[in-house]
Design a protein around this motif. Sequence first.
Motif, short mmCIF file in Angstrom:
data_model
loop_
_atom_site.label_atom_id
_atom_site.label_comp_id
_atom_site.label_asym_id
_atom_site.label_seq_id
_atom_site.Cartn_x
_atom_site.Cartn_y
_atom_site.Cartn_z
N ILE A 36 -1.37 -24.30 28.67
CA ILE A 36 -1.80 -23.29 29.63
C ILE A 36 -0.79 -22.16 29.62
O ILE A 36 0.42 -22.41 29.69
N ALA A 37 -1.27 -20.92 29.55
CA ALA A 37 -0.40 -19.74 29.59
C ALA A 37 -0.27 -19.28 31.04
O ALA A 37 -1.26 -19.16 31.76
N TYR A 38 0.97 -19.02 31.43
CA TYR A 38 1.29 -18.51 32.76
C TYR A 38 2.06 -17.21 32.63
O TYR A 38 2.72 -16.96 31.62
N GLU A 39 2.03 -16.43 33.69
CA GLU A 39 2.87 -15.25 33.78
C GLU A 39 4.06 -15.60 34.66
O GLU A 39 3.89 -15.99 35.82
N ALA A 40 5.25 -15.49 34.10
CA ALA A 40 6.47 -15.77 34.86
C ALA A 40 6.68 -14.68 35.90
O ALA A 40 6.30 -13.53 35.70
N VAL A 41 7.31 -15.04 37.00
CA VAL A 41 7.57 -14.07 38.06
C VAL A 41 8.86 -13.29 37.82
O VAL A 41 9.15 -12.35 38.53
N ARG A 42 9.61 -13.70 36.83
CA ARG A 42 10.83 -12.98 36.47
C ARG A 42 10.93 -12.97 34.95
O ARG A 42 10.25 -13.72 34.28
N SER A 43 11.77 -12.13 34.44
CA SER A 43 11.91 -11.99 32.99
C SER A 43 12.32 -13.32 32.36
O SER A 43 13.17 -14.04 32.89
N ILE A 44 11.72 -13.63 31.21
CA ILE A 44 12.09 -14.86 30.50
C ILE A 44 13.06 -14.58 29.37
O ILE A 44 13.62 -15.50 28.79
N ASP A 45 13.25 -13.30 29.05
CA ASP A 45 14.15 -12.91 27.97
C ASP A 45 14.74 -11.54 28.30
O ASP A 45 14.02 -10.55 28.32
N PRO A 46 16.05 -11.47 28.58
CA PRO A 46 16.66 -10.19 28.91
C PRO A 46 16.44 -9.11 27.85
O PRO A 46 16.38 -7.93 28.15
N ALA A 47 16.25 -9.51 26.59
CA ALA A 47 16.04 -8.55 25.51
C ALA A 47 14.61 -7.99 25.52
O ALA A 47 14.35 -6.98 24.89
N ALA A 48 13.70 -8.66 26.22
CA ALA A 48 12.30 -8.21 26.30
C ALA A 48 11.81 -8.40 27.74
O ALA A 48 11.05 -9.31 28.04
N PRO A 49 12.29 -7.54 28.66
CA PRO A 49 12.02 -7.76 30.08
C PRO A 49 10.54 -7.72 30.47
O PRO A 49 10.17 -8.28 31.49
N ASP A 50 9.69 -7.10 29.67
CA ASP A 50 8.27 -7.06 30.00
C ASP A 50 7.50 -8.29 29.50
O ASP A 50 6.34 -8.49 29.86
N ASP A 51 8.14 -9.11 28.69
CA ASP A 51 7.52 -10.33 28.16
C ASP A 51 7.68 -11.43 29.19
O ASP A 51 8.77 -11.96 29.37
N ARG A 52 6.61 -11.78 29.86
CA ARG A 52 6.67 -12.79 30.92
C ARG A 52 5.72 -13.96 30.69
O ARG A 52 5.52 -14.77 31.58
N THR A 53 5.15 -14.07 29.50
CA THR A 53 4.20 -15.15 29.23
C THR A 53 4.93 -16.40 28.74
O THR A 53 5.78 -16.32 27.87
N PHE A 54 4.57 -17.54 29.34
CA PHE A 54 5.08 -18.81 28.82
C PHE A 54 3.94 -19.83 28.86
O PHE A 54 2.98 -19.69 29.62
N TRP A 55 4.04 -20.82 27.99
CA TRP A 55 3.02 -21.85 27.84
C TRP A 55 3.57 -23.18 28.32
O TRP A 55 4.74 -23.50 28.09
N PHE A 56 2.70 -23.95 28.96
CA PHE A 56 3.11 -25.20 29.58
C PHE A 56 1.97 -26.21 29.47
O PHE A 56 0.81 -25.84 29.35
N MET A 57 2.27 -27.48 29.58
CA MET A 57 1.26 -28.52 29.56
C MET A 57 0.58 -28.63 30.93
O MET A 57 1.18 -28.31 31.94
N PRO A 58 -0.66 -29.11 30.96
CA PRO A 58 -1.30 -29.35 32.25
C PRO A 58 -0.53 -30.41 33.04
O PRO A 58 0.07 -31.31 32.47
N GLY A 59 -0.57 -30.28 34.34
CA GLY A 59 0.08 -31.25 35.22
C GLY A 59 0.59 -30.59 36.47
O GLY A 59 0.39 -29.39 36.68
N GLY A 60 1.24 -31.37 37.31
CA GLY A 60 1.78 -30.82 38.54
C GLY A 60 2.48 -31.86 39.38
O GLY A 60 2.67 -33.00 38.96
N GLY A 61 2.83 -31.44 40.59
CA GLY A 61 3.64 -32.26 41.48
C GLY A 61 2.93 -33.46 42.05
O GLY A 61 1.71 -33.44 42.27
N LEU A 62 3.73 -34.49 42.31
CA LEU A 62 3.22 -35.70 42.93
C LEU A 62 3.01 -35.45 44.42
O LEU A 62 3.81 -34.77 45.07
N GLU A 63 1.94 -36.01 44.95
CA GLU A 63 1.70 -35.99 46.39
C GLU A 63 2.40 -37.21 46.98
O GLU A 63 2.69 -38.17 46.26
N PRO A 64 2.69 -37.20 48.30
CA PRO A 64 3.38 -38.34 48.92
C PRO A 64 2.69 -39.67 48.60
O PRO A 64 1.47 -39.80 48.74
#
Length: 185
Positions: A36-64
């Motif tokens: 899944i592609a997400y847009e980061a809320v802050r820069s992921i690379d100081p050399a390319a401050p407008d590049d905010r896309t990162f890819w991650f696996m599906p999933g998420g936090g555990l509920e109580p």
Amino acid sequence: MTRFASEPAPSVVASPPVRDIARALVFDPAGRLLLIAYEAVRSIDPAAPDDRTFWFMPGGGLEPGESHVAACRRELEEEIGVADAPIGPLVATCDGPFHLFRTSRHARERYFVVRLPDDRIDTRRLAETEDNPVLGTRWWTLAELEATQERIEPAGLASLVRAVAGGTLPETPVVLTWHNPSQKG
């Protein structure tokens, strides 16, 4: 970056809260991995401050009171519309501060293998539960994953995918790490 008054400021704290997370290495019959592609809320690379896309696996936090396996199954239904996914073995972990989501966290992630009978997914509900803007999903071949210059989290995922796709499961979970800000792929 322009932020509107109604939009909360991204938070980075010295000691972010701990969050237990279950994620899935979701494979289709052709051996492709779903990310899944997400847009980061802050820069992921100081050399390319407008590049905010990162890819991650599906999933998420555990509920109580929820186990990692139950959370993984629930998240797959919420994010990719796959109910009662067959959750395979735990193959990797990644623990440490993660700052690309709106709320920074000390993520304690556990990665499970999931093999789907086909490549049909339904992502209509995906953006409803996410902190960050979702840009899309993609099935990646191993060659694409290994060759990409795009930011894929965590570091070392391609090597793990190569082993798992080839039928080799680690005897103990592989320990992965988050990328440094200037690292990609």
